[in-house]
Design an enzyme around this catalytic site. Structure first.
Site, PDB file in Angstrom:
ATOM      1  N   ARG A 133     -25.613  -4.462   5.403  1.00  0.00           N
ATOM      2  CA  ARG A 133     -25.266  -5.770   4.954  1.00  0.00           C
ATOM      3  C   ARG A 133     -25.361  -6.707   5.917  1.00  0.00           C
ATOM      4  O   ARG A 133     -25.347  -7.999   5.913  1.00  0.00           O
ATOM      5  CB  ARG A 133     -23.947  -5.898   4.542  1.00  0.00           C
ATOM      6  N   GLU A 174     -19.841  -8.009   8.340  1.00  0.00           N
ATOM      7  CA  GLU A 174     -20.814  -7.281   9.065  1.00  0.00           C
ATOM      8  C   GLU A 174     -21.704  -8.187   9.946  1.00  0.00           C
ATOM      9  O   GLU A 174     -22.230  -7.960  10.948  1.00  0.00           O
ATOM     10  CB  GLU A 174     -21.505  -6.453   8.139  1.00  0.00           C
ATOM     11  N   LYS A 196       0.808  -1.125   0.153  1.00  0.00           N
ATOM     12  CA  LYS A 196       0.045   0.075   0.112  1.00  0.00           C
ATOM     13  C   LYS A 196       0.871   1.203   0.160  1.00  0.00           C
ATOM     14  O   LYS A 196       1.755   1.312   0.632  1.00  0.00           O
ATOM     15  CB  LYS A 196      -0.615   0.046   1.127  1.00  0.00           C
TER      16      LYS A 196
END
Length: 658
Positions: free
Chosen positions: A406, A378, A292
């Site tokens: 979700r 979730e 990243k």
């Protein structure tokens, strides 16, 4: 090369001569491979230049520059379908697919979306913004191609964080059992499941994707078809040999031909491997290790900080911050959580991969044994909280409104049905500005309101947010505090503010004729709109249960009721008021203001509210229009003598209810 600026930018392209010549992936594919490292460097520099001015998601995109170049160089996009997971990593993809000159409009009104969006480009074959959807979508495209008799590849690029979600494994499990052409690329940008990457692993990846190995592999299947025992033995030998060298066993067991890991920042290795993979058929899984923020030192050193950034100084990496406006609602939650955890050892904090975004960073350091980041899962987060609540623990689930969508079944079945004591701190309620429709919390009041036993609150200001969090935590059942992104109106916070009486609102401005019943973030613009109208304003506080006595008093003392909420009008808080009035047999004209029946595109939050008629001017105009339509013979601004008496009665009944 002329020193011309990008069309809506001050960035000149003379420093990016190769990138300036690429207006589509076809232009990229026309370049000789030896120039691609230069393309990579220019693309990375241009990405930093543009995002430093617009803000947005940076670190993830910097990490996939080589992979993005390789994918568009090898695959025939858009004929071959390329699906990006989440979309944070798709800025380099946008630059290479004809949108380079619009990058400084990113995430602005009428500009480019911060995520892949089907209506924006043919190269965005699937709209994303939420995690872990790419494999399912790409599998659907692969199955559609097979049904239509078309030969093309479908490629899903998924990050290792997104791979933690159950949906991704559901798709892998299904895909492995199908006879289709599908490529799944794992962008492993945290090195969490990777062995060291180097020449040996790159060589193995190229070998395992090359023609010699694949020909031998498929040929042995044919030759050994009549000897099942020997075929099984050879297959197990192959599996164990690969398992000794790389983390392939899981994906091989799911039915994929695993290749990798490879160095995602070696563009030639990436292209060589992708070419080999394109020649193969069936289900292929490529493991690519990236970093990243790669190539930009500030982002390499702080990938979390530079995941999503405000505009910054390109030379130093210093983020440009506006004037301090006091604590955000997210920070208020984080402070309350730490204070409450200090006083109550039963409290635990749960979040689905949103520690920083939901304000849990300090809590996670102070109470690490009571902090649970479950990853992008979730559904699991909500049911985990339910299980803890069964045993007397006091879970607080910190979750974005759009992510709670979700876990709706778990909210209904596992928490509310059982009446469990779980507190939901629902961040990003309402519109969210530059992130746009994918992250907007437009529906939580609508989908939460029908659920029995669930208490729903929406704060009007900072201190009320803290009071509501305390109220929810002390309530012995499921409760939700829904607050917006960013700052409140600037009300000072008193840490000793007591819990609120359940289901009671308050009058914040006394007027006549029209009563504005405002919920949460709409109290401030409703109060501004009320001044020139001499309207009454009620801070309703509770969406469920509603303050029935207050609604009755307002209906008896006014000509018109107007509900205002930063939520979908359909099924929202205003619908609840209308239902209550109908059940009580109270006949009074009502107007319901809220988010319209369409998705609201990215823009500044104030621009979004204005577009929906939810700023002070829009509310005022709607009230005037509605009053004039229903009472054409009355002057809204004429204050009758009876107004003062009516106002006194409303104030008295509201105070009694509280």
């Amino acid at each position: 090369m002329p020193d011309r600026p990008s069309s809506d930018t001050g960035i000149t392209l003379h420093r990016y001569p190769l990138l300036a010549s690429i207006n589509s992936p076809a232009d990229l594919r026309a370049l000789p491979e030896h120039l691609l490292p230069s393309v990579v460097n220019e693309l990375r520099g241009f990405l930093v230049d543009t995002v430093s001015q617009t803000g947005g998601h940076l670190a993830a995109g910097l990490g996939v520059v080589e992979l993005t170049v390789g994918l568009h160089y090898v695959f025939d996009t858009p004929e071959d379908r390329l699906v990006w997971d989440v979309g944070h990593q798709a800025y380099p993809h946008k630059i290479l697919t004809g949108r380079r000159d619009r990058m400084l409009s990113l995430r602005q009104k009428d500009g480019l979306s911060g995520f892949p969006k089907r209506c924006e480009s043919d190269y965005d074959c699937f709209g994303v913004g939420h995690s872990s959807t790419s494999i399912s979508a790409a599998l659907g495209m692969a199955l559609a191609a097979k049904q239509q008799g078309e030969q093309r590849d479908a490629v899903a690029v998924i990050g290792d964080g997104a791979l933690s979600a159950g949906m991704a494994f559901e798709a892998l499990n299904h895909a492995g059992s199908m006879d289709i052409d599908l490529v799944v690329i794992l962008n492993d940008n945290e090195m969490s499941i990777s062995p060291p990457v180097g020449a040996i692993t790159n060589h193995l990846a190229r070998l395992l994707s090359g023609k010699i190995y694949t020909t031998m592999r498929e040929g042995s299947k044919t030759a050994l078809r009549g000897m099942p025992q020997l075929r099984h033995l050879v297959g197990r030998w192959e599996e164990h040999m690969k398992g000794m060298l790389m983390p392939s066993t899981l994906f091989e067991e799911l039915g994929f031909n695993y290749i990798g890991p490879i160095d995602g920042h070696d563009v030639h290795s990436v292209i060589k491997t992708l070419r080999n993979i394109k020649e193969m058929r069936g289900q292929r899984f490529l493991h690519v290790v990236t970093q990243k923020g790669h190539g930009y030192e500030p982002a390499e050193g702080q990938p979390v900080t530079y995941h999503g950034v405000t505009p910054f100084d390109r030379r130093t990496g210093e983020l440009r911050k506006g004037a301090s406006k006091g604590p955000t609602y997210t920070q208020i939650f984080g402070s309350w959580l730490c204070d409450t955890a200090e006083a109550d050892p039963r409290l635990v904090g749960i979040t689905p991969a949103m520690c920083e975004g939901s304000g849990l960073t300090v809590f996670s350091k102070r109470f690490p044994e009571r902090f649970f980041d479950v990853g992008i899962a979730e559904q699991h987060a909500v049911t985990l909280a339910a299980g803890m609540a069964c045993e007397g623990v006091k879970p607080v689930v910190a979750i974005y409104s759009s992510f709670l969508q979700r876990a709706y079944d778990q909210l209904i079945h596992d928490v509310c049905l059982q009446g469990l004591d779980v507190t939901f701190a629902v961040d990003r309620g309402g519109l969210v500005g530059a992130d746009g429709a994918t992250h907007a919390g437009s529906f939580d009041l609508s989908f939460g309101r029908p659920l029995p036993k669930l208490v729903i609150m929406a704060p009007a200001h900072e201190n009320e947010c803290r009071a509501m969090l305390r109220t929810a935590y002390e309530y012995p059942g499921p409760a939700m505090v829904r607050y917006p992104r960013g700052n409140g109106p600037g009300v000072a916070i008193d840490p000793e503010t007591p819990a609120l009486p359940i289901g009671r609102g308050e009058i914040v401005r006394q007027g006549s004729r029209v009563a504005l019943l405002a919920f949460g973030s709409m109290v401030t613009p409703a109060s501004k709109a009320a001044e020139p109208l001499d309207a009454t304003v009620a801070n309703m506080r509770f969406v469920k249960p509603l303050d029935g006595p207050l609604i009755r008093a307002l209906a008896e003392g006014h000509d018109l009721l107007v509900t205002v909420e930063e939520n979908s009008v359909a099924g929202g808080a205003g619908s609840g008021v209308a239902e209550w009035l109908a059940a009580e047999g109270i006949d009074i004209p009502c107007v319901h203001l809220g988010l319209p029946d369409r998705y609201i595109d990215h823009a500044e939050h104030a621009q979004q509210l204005a577009a929906c008629g939810l700023d002070a001017e829009g509310i005022r105009a709607s009230v005037r229009d509605a009053y004039g339509l229903r009472f054409p013979d009355r002057d809204l601004l004429e204050v009758a003598n009876a107004g003062s008496a009516v106002g006194a009665r409303v104030r008295h009944q509201s105070a009694g209810a509280a």
